[in-house]
Design an enzyme around this catalytic site. Structure first.
Site, PDB file in Angstrom:
ATOM      1  N   HIS A  81       0.817  -1.210   0.000  1.00 14.26           N
ATOM      2  CA  HIS A  81       0.000   0.000   0.000  1.00 14.26           C
ATOM      3  C   HIS A  81       0.852   1.261   0.000  1.00 14.26           C
ATOM      4  O   HIS A  81       0.431   2.294  -0.505  1.00 14.26           O
ATOM      5  CB  HIS A  81      -1.021  -0.038   1.133  1.00 14.26           C
ATOM      6  N   ARG A  96     -16.194  -1.859  -7.932  1.00 15.34           N
ATOM      7  CA  ARG A  96     -15.930  -3.233  -7.494  1.00 15.34           C
ATOM      8  C   ARG A  96     -16.650  -3.501  -6.174  1.00 15.34           C
ATOM      9  O   ARG A  96     -16.590  -2.678  -5.257  1.00 15.34           O
ATOM     10  CB  ARG A  96     -14.430  -3.420  -7.310  1.00 15.34           C
ATOM     11  N   GLU A 106      -8.115 -12.185 -11.467  1.00 18.10           N
ATOM     12  CA  GLU A 106      -6.962 -11.985 -10.569  1.00 18.10           C
ATOM     13  C   GLU A 106      -6.355 -13.309 -10.162  1.00 18.10           C
ATOM     14  O   GLU A 106      -5.372 -13.356  -9.433  1.00 18.10           O
ATOM     15  CB  GLU A 106      -7.405 -11.269  -9.283  1.00 18.10           C
ATOM     16  N   ASN A 151      -2.105  -7.106 -10.026  1.00 17.48           N
ATOM     17  CA  ASN A 151      -1.393  -7.213  -8.739  1.00 17.48           C
ATOM     18  C   ASN A 151      -1.596  -8.613  -8.159  1.00 17.48           C
ATOM     19  O   ASN A 151      -0.643  -9.314  -7.815  1.00 17.48           O
ATOM     20  CB  ASN A 151      -1.908  -6.182  -7.738  1.00 17.48           C
ATOM     21  N   ASP A 152      -2.861  -9.003  -8.042  1.00 16.44           N
ATOM     22  CA  ASP A 152      -3.123 -10.330  -7.498  1.00 16.44           C
ATOM     23  C   ASP A 152      -2.807 -11.422  -8.521  1.00 16.44           C
ATOM     24  O   ASP A 152      -2.340 -12.501  -8.149  1.00 16.44           O
ATOM     25  CB  ASP A 152      -4.582 -10.446  -7.031  1.00 16.44           C
ATOM     26  N   ARG A 192       2.355 -10.558  -2.263  1.00 20.07           N
ATOM     27  CA  ARG A 192       2.592  -9.193  -2.760  1.00 20.07           C
ATOM     28  C   ARG A 192       3.025  -8.229  -1.659  1.00 20.07           C
ATOM     29  O   ARG A 192       3.445  -7.102  -1.936  1.00 20.07           O
ATOM     30  CB  ARG A 192       1.359  -8.650  -3.491  1.00 20.07           C
ATOM     31  N   CYS A 204      -6.733  -3.194 -14.544  1.00 18.92           N
ATOM     32  CA  CYS A 204      -6.800  -2.162 -13.499  1.00 18.92           C
ATOM     33  C   CYS A 204      -5.756  -2.385 -12.419  1.00 18.92           C
ATOM     34  O   CYS A 204      -5.781  -1.717 -11.394  1.00 18.92           O
ATOM     35  CB  CYS A 204      -8.190  -2.095 -12.892  1.00 18.92           C
TER      36      CYS A 204
END
Ligand code: PEP
Ligand code: MG
Length: 560
Positions: A189, A327, A416, A439-440, A450, A487
């Site tokens: 983050h 989402r 993902e 990302n996932d 991650r 995204c």
């Protein structure tokens, strides 16, 4: 004699910027004071505490005033804590027992923090703030520099072991030229916040542990490198690139497109309606990912339909006539929501998260869909809804059915998990669209957490294994005639964005701060060239090879 030029230290770049400047390191927290009896009397020690608390309060207030907005609120809350009567009382009790000011502050603040922590919720979270204030007061008592983000009085490159998201959010961009962290991965983050604020950053630079205050460095996020003691030639090259980037950022805002005019709509990733205006200003053509869970991270109970409706109306009102992809709550792993994730899990990233958690608490999902449908009715935006962490065709079918039952016409899924990429065609026969969360998808494809700095090297969406899965989804989009977007953070990397388009992706969604760089890069390549660059990357053996192959192929095109 100029210092010898060193070879670059490597990490993971966030964003595309480059900066040159002197290092200032985060000051470590002061060592814990020993339990010692004071040689001064209580009145003298009390006066020392007062003076230190006043100095720390004045410093925090000044920093707040300089930062403004949310940062000021956070810092003012810290000032109030430093002067809270319950804290003062606890300190006085220690001083009355003959302890030193340092020890009294350290232990009394810790006791109050512990009481706050026991209360849980919002107050519990303030415990960390109290520890921070205590460390500042102890440092002031000792005449040491304040711990945390330094204030050397001139612009600098901040070097930190890692940076808490709260510290990242408070960074003064007029002072911090760039950020280098020794730990941390590209999708932590902190990295996401850094990208959001447009901070030039290279994270996970192990050798940065050797940097000391005043060292001159070049921080090159685009090449994931930090160069210590750069030569004049390297500094001139950096200055030229800084100028080039300034020009790209100042270029007129146009709709996202390739050099041959192929449209590639550029959308924004948002976590709060408050950021919508900035996204519109930076040319977002809509929203590709609204992370609804960010609205409720500090709620202990599920949000009501009315509360949600209000937030969604605010968001949708900022984008009349534009696509807005919202989402459903993506709770779990690093974003647990107490009202959705109550079980202790050994591997939360592989647990009841995303859509799985929503299906286990169906009424929460239904309330969210109702709130979204009501907000849609009340506004002019083109609302699309999507489910996080879909792993099977059946899950995609259930989500679409629920969304349609609530009157939401456009319902899609996030891809993902490798399983959903591999059955993307069947999923897209049921769903209205797919949005790839790189990302996932990278985390699960590479089996690399991650959040873990130790495996950050594997957390690279350039890896051909990840790109092959993106290609599967792109092909499924073409076969079914359904739109496919990206995204995840990969969409914010300009050259990787070109690769994604070459793999069949139609839209790209990213932190608004990244829009200008991606927009500029897309304009350099035709569709055919993007496909050739993607093919070159796909045939490489690893992530570094894919990046190299993409760069070489792109350079050959521009030389043509
Ligand atoms: C992703 O996984 O790529 C994504 C966009 O979702 P998040 O980062 O919120 O998990
Ligand atoms: Mg995700």
């Amino acid at each position: 004699m100029p210092p010898a030029t060193q070879s670059a230290m490597k990490g993971t770049g966030i964003g595309q910027g480059i900066a040159v400047g002197p290092v200032a390191r985060m000051s470590p927290p002061p060592a814990a004071p020993a339990d010692a009896t004071s040689t001064l009397n209580q009145e003298q020690e009390s006066a020392r505490v007062n003076e230190a608390v006043q100095a720390v309060s004045a410093d925090l207030t000044a920093r707040g005033e300089a930062a403004g907005g949310q940062a000021q609120e956070v810092l003012e809350a810290q000032v109030m804590m430093a002067q809270d009567p319950s804290v003062t009382e606890a300190v006085d009790a220690k001083l009355a027992a003959g302890k030193t000011a340092e020890y009294a502050v350290h232990t009394a603040f810790a006791e109050v923090a512990e009481q706050l922590q026991a209360l849980g919720g919002y107050l519990g979270e303030r415990a960390a703030d109290l520890h921070d204030v205590a460390a500042r007061v102890v440092a002031a008592l000792r005449g040491e520099p304040a711990p945390g983000v330094p204030d050397p009085g001139h612009p600098y490159v901040l070097v930190a072991q890692d940076l808490a998201p709260a510290d990242t959010a408070l960074l003064d961009l007029n002072q911090v030229l760039a950020l280098v962290t020794i730990e941390g991965g590209p999708t932590s983050h902190t990295a996401i916040l850094a990208r959001g604020k447009g901070i030039i950053a290279v994270v996970g630079v192990k050798e940065a542990a050797e940097l000391t205050d005043g060292d001159e460095v070049i921080v090159d996020a685009a090449h994931s490198a930090v160069t210590l003691a750069p030569s004049q030639e390297q500094k001139d090259e950096a200055a030229a690139r800084i100028e080039q980037r300034r020009a790209a950022q100042a270029a007129p805002i146009t709709e996202g497109a390739l050099a041959d005019g192929t449209p590639v709509p550029l959308l924004a990733n948002l976590g709060s309606p408050e950021n919508a205006a900035e996204a519109v200003e930076l040319g977002a053509e809509g929203v590709g990912l609204f992370r609804t869970e960010f609205l409720f991270l500090s709620s202990d109970t599920a949000p009501s339909v009315a509360e949600q409706r209000e937030a969604y109306v605010k968001l949708l009102q900022a984008f009349p006539g534009k696509k807005v992809v919202v989402r459903a709550l993506d709770a779990g792993a690093d974003k647990p929501l107490p009202f959705l994730n109550d079980a202790e899990e050994e591997n939360p990233a592989l647990g009841l998260r995303g859509l799985r958690a929503l299906l286990a608490s169906e009424e929460i999902l239904r309330d969210q869909l109702s709130a979204l449908a009501e907000a849609h009715e009340a506004t002019e935006a083109d609302l699309w809804v999507m489910a996080p962490m879909v792993s099977t065709v059946e899950e995609a079918e259930i989500f679409s059915r629920f969304a349609h039952q609530h009157g939401l016409k456009t319902a899609g899924v996030m891809v993902e998990v490798p399983s959903s990429a591999l059955v993307a065609e069947q999923i897209l026969q049921i769903s209205d669209f797919a949005s790839i969360g790189t990302n996932d998808l990278t985390q699960y494809t590479m089996a690399a957490d991650r959040l873990l700095g130790s495996v950050a090297g594997l957390q690279d969406p350039w890896h051909p294994a990840v790109l092959k899965l993106v290609k599967e989804v792109g092909a499924a989009g073409a076969a079914t005639g359904k739109p496919v977007g990206v995204c995840g953070e990969a969409a914010a990397d300009p050259l990787l964005a070109v690769v994604l388009v070459g793999l069949g992706v139609h839209t790209l969604s990213m932190a608004p701060a990244a829009l200008a760089d991606v927009r500029a890069e897309l304009l350099h390549h035709t569709k055919e060239q993007a496909e050739a660059i993607a093919a070159a990357a796909l045939s490489a053996p690893d992530a570094a090879g894919a990046l190299e192959a993409a760069r070489t192929t792109a350079a050959a095109h521009s030389a043509e």
